[in-house]
Design an enzyme around this catalytic site. Structure first.
Site, PDB file in Angstrom:
ATOM      1  CB  VAL A 122      -0.927   0.025   1.234  1.00  0.00           C
ATOM      2  CG1 VAL A 122      -1.800   1.278   1.217  1.00  0.00           C
ATOM      3  CG2 VAL A 122      -1.794  -1.224   1.266  1.00  0.00           C
TER       4      VAL A 122
ATOM      5  CG  ASP B 193       1.906  -5.175  10.049  1.00  0.00           C
ATOM      6  OD1 ASP B 193       2.684  -5.604  10.933  1.00  0.00           O
ATOM      7  OD2 ASP B 193       1.137  -5.933   9.417  1.00  0.00           O
TER       8      ASP B 193
END
Length: 256
Positions: free
Chosen positions: A13, A108
């Site tokens: 992303v 993350d």
């Protein structure tokens, strides 16, 4: 502007933030077989075709859980922008007690915790991230990272059925009309959607029992909005939650 690249097992992303708002974000497949040159072409086309020139980017951050792709994207960012990207680590985590961070916690998940702490600074909070893995990251009201729970992601579970059984089709996940399906697609949707909503609700309940207080629940990731109505306990749907955590990490580093 800030360029953020979040490298996951299924998708990479990318997003651009202009200091006030998210300008644009993109999602591409993670492919460890691609070279840095191939990724450079992809990144350049996405950015330039959407009006983002190299001179617009003055800093960048990379978060990666795929070591084979980390170096490739470092080279891409340096080549495209001319700036060395900030690499996320456990050392830059505004609002989180550094000593409390488990050594194996993924970056993350750390970014999710940072953004959650910013969103609910005085409350116990958990982040549900519906990605390749379903991750459940918990932060206490005083900023300690209590830990996490992990399970296969929804798509991962469906793909496992498809790849390991002879007569199970791939299906698009959505909330089924009935619990007891009359064909394979209905049955899979029921088992995955109702099954995972029950899994999540049990994780929330058991965690609240364990820590002795009610949690604020944030959901992010691809299918979070699809399954949210079945869970009922989600306080905030935050599609760019991980990216926001990464932005906060960079902002904290720049103010040091």
């Amino acid at each position: 502007m800030l360029l953020i690249i979040d490298i996951g097992n299924t998708n990479v992303v990318m997003a651009v933030h202009d200091g006030k708002t998210w300008v644009k974000n993109w999602r591409i497949y993670s492919d460890a077989k691609k070279t840095s040159d191939e990724y450079y072409v992809i990144v350049e086309r996405l950015l330039v075709n959407n009006g983002c020139n190299p001179s617009d980017i003055d800093h960048a951050v990379i978060c990666s859980v795929v070591p084979n792709l980390t170096r490739a994207f470092q080279k891409v960012v340096l080549q495209f922008t001319g700036c060395e990207p900030f690499m996320v680590s456990h050392d830059t985590c505004p609002g989180i007690d550094r000593i409390s961070i488990p050594s194996e916690l993924g970056y993350d998940m750390l970014a999710n915790a940072v953004a959650a702490r910013q969103m609910f600074p005085d409350q116990a909070v958990a982040v549900l991230d519906f990605g390749t893995a379903l991750t459940f990251t918990v932060v206490s009201s005083d900023g300690k990272l209590l830990g996490a729970a992990l399970a296969p992601g929804l798509i991962t579970a469906v793909n496992s059925l498809f790849l390991n059984t002879a007569q199970i089709p791939q299906v698009q996940l959505r909330i089924p009309d009935k619990v007891v399906g009359r064909d394979s697609e209905q049955s899979i949707r029921s088992g995955i959607m109702f099954g995972y909503s029950g899994l999540v609700k049990e994780l929330i309940s058991k965690t609240e029992e364990e820590i002795g207080c009610k949690l604020k629940i944030i959901a992010t990731g691809g299918l979070s909005s699809t399954i949210a109505p079945l869970i009922g306990r989600i306080d905030v749907l935050s599609p760019l939650h991980t990216l926001e955590g990464l932005r906060l990490m960079v902002a904290s580093r720049k103010t040091r």
